[in-house]
Design a protein around this motif. Structure first.
Motif, PDB file in Angstrom:
ATOM      1  N   GLU A   1      66.732 -69.772  17.543  1.00 36.37           N
ATOM      2  CA  GLU A   1      65.272 -69.709  18.917  1.00 36.37           C
ATOM      3  C   GLU A   1      64.248 -70.846  18.153  1.00 36.37           C
ATOM      4  OE1 GLU A   1      64.079 -66.183  20.455  1.00 36.37           O
ATOM      5  OE2 GLU A   1      65.613 -65.121  20.617  1.00 36.37           O
ATOM      6  N   VAL A   2      63.627 -70.905  17.008  1.00 33.11           N
ATOM      7  CA  VAL A   2      63.114 -71.368  17.133  1.00 33.11           C
ATOM      8  C   VAL A   2      63.211 -72.638  16.895  1.00 33.11           C
ATOM      9  CG1 VAL A   2      61.244 -72.210  14.963  1.00 33.11           C
ATOM     10  CG2 VAL A   2      61.921 -70.057  15.338  1.00 33.11           C
ATOM     11  N   PHE A   3      64.084 -73.105  17.114  1.00 36.23           N
ATOM     12  CA  PHE A   3      64.754 -74.659  17.226  1.00 36.23           C
ATOM     13  C   PHE A   3      64.867 -75.081  18.246  1.00 36.23           C
ATOM     14  CE2 PHE A   3      66.426 -74.428  11.864  1.00 36.23           C
ATOM     15  CZ  PHE A   3      65.343 -75.559  11.608  1.00 36.23           C
ATOM     16  N   GLY A   4      65.188 -74.101  18.988  1.00 35.84           N
ATOM     17  CA  GLY A   4      65.972 -74.428  20.435  1.00 35.84           C
ATOM     18  C   GLY A   4      64.437 -74.780  21.543  1.00 35.84           C
ATOM     19  N   GLY A   5      63.625 -73.303  20.839  1.00 33.84           N
ATOM     20  CA  GLY A   5      62.051 -73.345  21.620  1.00 33.84           C
ATOM     21  C   GLY A   5      60.970 -74.784  21.079  1.00 33.84           C
ATOM     22  N   TRP A   6      61.800 -75.298  19.992  1.00 33.30           N
ATOM     23  CA  TRP A   6      60.279 -76.008  19.308  1.00 33.30           C
ATOM     24  C   TRP A   6      61.410 -77.771  20.467  1.00 33.30           C
ATOM     25  CZ3 TRP A   6      57.187 -75.572  16.035  1.00 33.30           C
ATOM     26  CH2 TRP A   6      55.976 -77.004  15.824  1.00 33.30           C
ATOM     27  N   THR A   7      62.459 -77.888  20.188  1.00 32.78           N
ATOM     28  CA  THR A   7      63.041 -78.631  22.242  1.00 32.78           C
ATOM     29  C   THR A   7      62.384 -78.814  23.212  1.00 32.78           C
ATOM     30  OG1 THR A   7      64.840 -79.212  20.548  1.00 32.78           O
ATOM     31  CG2 THR A   7      65.441 -79.603  22.662  1.00 32.78           C
ATOM     32  N   ALA A   8      62.439 -76.849  24.015  1.00 27.48           N
ATOM     33  CA  ALA A   8      61.741 -76.890  25.087  1.00 27.48           C
ATOM     34  C   ALA A   8      60.021 -77.042  25.078  1.00 27.48           C
ATOM     35  CB  ALA A   8      62.416 -75.749  25.431  1.00 27.48           C
ATOM     36  N   ALA A   9      60.115 -76.631  24.258  1.00 31.69           N
ATOM     37  CA  ALA A   9      58.767 -77.113  24.879  1.00 31.69           C
ATOM     38  C   ALA A   9      58.267 -78.454  24.854  1.00 31.69           C
ATOM     39  CB  ALA A   9      57.530 -76.181  23.409  1.00 31.69           C
ATOM     40  N   TRP A  10      58.827 -79.497  23.494  1.00 33.27           N
ATOM     41  CA  TRP A  10      57.934 -80.665  23.558  1.00 33.27           C
ATOM     42  C   TRP A  10      58.977 -82.422  23.788  1.00 33.27           C
ATOM     43  CZ3 TRP A  10      53.785 -82.330  22.179  1.00 33.27           C
ATOM     44  CH2 TRP A  10      53.410 -81.938  21.400  1.00 33.27           C
ATOM     45  N   GLY A  11      60.392 -81.411  24.199  1.00 29.51           N
ATOM     46  CA  GLY A  11      60.931 -82.282  24.754  1.00 29.51           C
ATOM     47  C   GLY A  11      61.639 -83.544  23.253  1.00 29.51           C
ATOM     48  N   THR A  12      61.250 -84.876  24.171  1.00 28.35           N
ATOM     49  CA  THR A  12      61.325 -85.701  23.811  1.00 28.35           C
ATOM     50  C   THR A  12      60.052 -86.883  23.342  1.00 28.35           C
ATOM     51  OG1 THR A  12      60.902 -87.185  25.697  1.00 28.35           O
ATOM     52  CG2 THR A  12      63.436 -86.806  24.874  1.00 28.35           C
ATOM     53  N   ASP A  13      58.994 -86.074  24.020  1.00 26.29           N
ATOM     54  CA  ASP A  13      57.430 -85.924  23.931  1.00 26.29           C
ATOM     55  C   ASP A  13      57.489 -85.634  21.859  1.00 26.29           C
ATOM     56  OD1 ASP A  13      57.844 -86.223  26.194  1.00 26.29           O
ATOM     57  OD2 ASP A  13      55.915 -84.848  25.812  1.00 26.29           O
ATOM     58  N   ALA A  14      56.206 -86.658  21.600  1.00 26.67           N
ATOM     59  CA  ALA A  14      55.141 -86.615  20.724  1.00 26.67           C
ATOM     60  C   ALA A  14      56.573 -86.526  19.176  1.00 26.67           C
ATOM     61  CB  ALA A  14      54.110 -85.790  19.893  1.00 26.67           C
ATOM     62  N   PRO A  15      57.276 -87.206  18.349  1.00 28.95           N
ATOM     63  CA  PRO A  15      58.109 -86.735  17.336  1.00 28.95           C
ATOM     64  C   PRO A  15      56.936 -86.146  16.374  1.00 28.95           C
ATOM     65  CG  PRO A  15      57.798 -89.234  17.701  1.00 28.95           C
ATOM     66  CD  PRO A  15      57.148 -88.700  19.120  1.00 28.95           C
ATOM     67  N   GLU A  16      55.408 -87.183  16.472  1.00 29.03           N
ATOM     68  CA  GLU A  16      54.394 -86.404  14.975  1.00 29.03           C
ATOM     69  C   GLU A  16      54.485 -85.370  14.947  1.00 29.03           C
ATOM     70  OE1 GLU A  16      51.779 -87.570  18.145  1.00 29.03           O
ATOM     71  OE2 GLU A  16      54.091 -88.572  17.125  1.00 29.03           O
ATOM     72  N   HIS A  17      55.324 -84.366  15.532  1.00 29.39           N
ATOM     73  CA  HIS A  17      54.973 -82.952  15.722  1.00 29.39           C
ATOM     74  C   HIS A  17      56.322 -82.041  15.634  1.00 29.39           C
ATOM     75  CE1 HIS A  17      50.423 -82.673  17.101  1.00 29.39           C
ATOM     76  NE2 HIS A  17      50.837 -84.060  18.489  1.00 29.39           N
ATOM     77  N   LEU A  18      57.469 -83.112  15.241  1.00 27.94           N
ATOM     78  CA  LEU A  18      58.444 -82.941  14.821  1.00 27.94           C
ATOM     79  C   LEU A  18      58.399 -81.051  13.398  1.00 27.94           C
ATOM     80  CD1 LEU A  18      60.622 -85.313  15.344  1.00 27.94           C
ATOM     81  CD2 LEU A  18      60.556 -83.445  16.511  1.00 27.94           C
ATOM     82  N   PRO A  19      58.842 -80.199  13.879  1.00 29.25           N
ATOM     83  CA  PRO A  19      58.026 -79.023  12.443  1.00 29.25           C
ATOM     84  C   PRO A  19      59.340 -79.794  10.763  1.00 29.25           C
ATOM     85  CG  PRO A  19      60.125 -77.928  14.510  1.00 29.25           C
ATOM     86  CD  PRO A  19      59.546 -79.357  14.668  1.00 29.25           C
ATOM     87  N   ILE A  20      58.493 -80.093   9.826  1.00 30.69           N
ATOM     88  CA  ILE A  20      59.025 -80.455   8.797  1.00 30.69           C
ATOM     89  C   ILE A  20      59.977 -79.124   8.073  1.00 30.69           C
ATOM     90  CG2 ILE A  20      58.354 -81.120   6.250  1.00 30.69           C
ATOM     91  CD1 ILE A  20      55.605 -81.842   8.036  1.00 30.69           C
ATOM     92  N   VAL A  21      61.131 -79.360   7.924  1.00 31.68           N
ATOM     93  CA  VAL A  21      62.262 -78.512   7.626  1.00 31.68           C
ATOM     94  C   VAL A  21      62.758 -78.573   5.922  1.00 31.68           C
ATOM     95  CG1 VAL A  21      64.229 -77.306   7.842  1.00 31.68           C
ATOM     96  CG2 VAL A  21      62.519 -78.202  10.076  1.00 31.68           C
ATOM     97  N   LEU A  22      62.383 -77.718   4.839  1.00 36.09           N
ATOM     98  CA  LEU A  22      62.569 -77.786   3.854  1.00 36.09           C
ATOM     99  C   LEU A  22      64.137 -76.686   3.016  1.00 36.09           C
ATOM    100  CD1 LEU A  22      58.936 -78.555   2.233  1.00 36.09           C
ATOM    101  CD2 LEU A  22      60.150 -80.091   3.295  1.00 36.09           C
ATOM    102  N   GLY A  23      64.571 -77.843   2.414  1.00 40.83           N
ATOM    103  CA  GLY A  23      65.769 -77.197   2.388  1.00 40.83           C
ATOM    104  C   GLY A  23      65.820 -76.879   0.594  1.00 40.83           C
TER     105      GLY A  23
END
Length: 345
Positions: free
Chosen positions: A175-197
């Motif tokens: 839901e979080v990854f999908g919701g992020w795409t829904a909120a931002w679409g292709t805008d502002a790639p600098e706001h992508l969440p940082i994921v540390l695996g």
């Protein structure tokens, strides 16, 4: 920088919170307790007790959901101890939880600091997913989001392919990854969440030698640790914070030793806290991430579409490289003097 931390405190979550409290460039404006390493009630107790130990100001702590979105809760007392902090004991406190839940705490903090708030999630993403149901525009209110979770082109630590935080509640992560795409679409790639695996965080290995450096930086005499010590040996440190961290880390060392990793401990969550304040500590690759929910053998797997097969906009920056020495120098330089400021008991 205002920081909101969502944690399932555990040993390494506790060290992440201490790092934030010790960092002059961080203003910890709220803590969400999530069920994961231990049940959410114990997480709340740990968070309140840790704030008391660190003589922190009035930082609101909110209770999250008692269970994942749709799966039964699994906890990890074998890894973190029956109360989540190994052999450590925290002081009693009269600090109280907020009257609102953790999902509302996320939303309130983001609205109070629009475009400035740094979100840090080091446990299952249940609370964040619930918060995004309340406020779908939450991603646009954050300055950045750092997630500790997943494993990318790397083995899992819960199943052969899944990491603990994602495995506990894969639906919330999806839901979080999908919701992020829904909120931002292709805008502002600098706001992508940082994921540390795990592919990154398992390089951050605390050892007894590094823990000794921390005690020295705190001006706290202590006894060195070894796999030859009797199990459950308590810390001899005179400093109250160092004593708690050593008692917690000893349990963590013993767990890793028993799983053939060596007498060390992976500090997944403190790295995420450090990156939340300074993203340049890590190198990244941009990609689209989704979470497997139905696979018989692969449920909870984080799948990165490195080659763009899905044709979807990127929704994550995946950490791929870190210098552990730089991280540990920074951790010790911050937490050591902070512990010293608390004085001996």
């Amino acid at each position: 920088m205002p920081v909101f931390a969502d944690v399932d405190t555990g040993v390494d979550d506790a060290m992440a919170l201490v790092y934030l409290l010790a960092s002059p460039d961080a203003d910890l404006v709220g803590i969400a307790s999530t069920a994961g390493n231990v049940g959410v009630q114990q997480v709340c107790v740990n968070n309140l007790g840790l704030l008391e130990l660190c003589r922190a100001g009035s930082i609101p702590v909110s209770k999250g959901s008692e269970h994942p979105l749709s799966a039964p809760l699994r906890t990890a007392e074998d890894t973190h101890g029956p109360e989540g902090l190994g052999y450590a004991r925290l002081p009693a406190t009269d600090r109280q939880l907020t009257e609102h839940d953790a999902a509302q705490a996320w939303v309130s903090a983001a609205r109070a600091h629009p475009g400035e708030l740094i979100g840090l999630a080091t446990g299952p993403l249940t609370n964040l997913a619930l918060a995004m149901r309340v406020e779908p525009g939450l991603p646009r209110l954050l300055r950045r989001l750092v997630i500790m979770g997943g494993a990318f082109d790397y083995r899992g630590n819960t199943t052969p392919v899944s990491e603990w935080n994602i495995s506990v509640d894969p639906e919330s992560a999806a839901e979080v990854f999908g919701g992020w795409t829904a909120a931002w679409g292709t805008d502002a790639p600098e706001h992508l969440p940082i994921v540390l695996g795990l592919n990154l965080t398992e390089h951050i290995a605390m050892t007894p030698q590094l823990l000794g450096r921390l005690a020295e930086a705190a001006g706290s005499p202590t006894a060195p640790m070894s796999e030859l010590d009797e199990r459950g040996t308590r810390s001899a440190a005179v400093n109250p914070l160092i004593r708690v961290l050593e008692d917690a880390m000893r349990f963590y060392f013993e767990f890793h030793f028993d799983t053939d990793d060596g007498y060390l401990a992976h500090l997944h969550d403190p790295l995420a806290a450090a990156v939340a304040l300074d993203p340049e500590l890590v190198q990244y690759r941009q990609t689209t991430v989704d979470v497997e929910l139905a696979g018989t053998l692969t449920r909870g797997m984080t799948v990165a579409d490195w080659r763009g097969h899905w044709g979807l906009p990127p929704n994550a920056l995946i950490g791929v490289r870190v210098d552990p020495a730089v991280f540990f120098d920074r951790f010790i330089d911050r937490v050591g003097p902070f512990a010293h400021s608390l004085g001996p008991t």
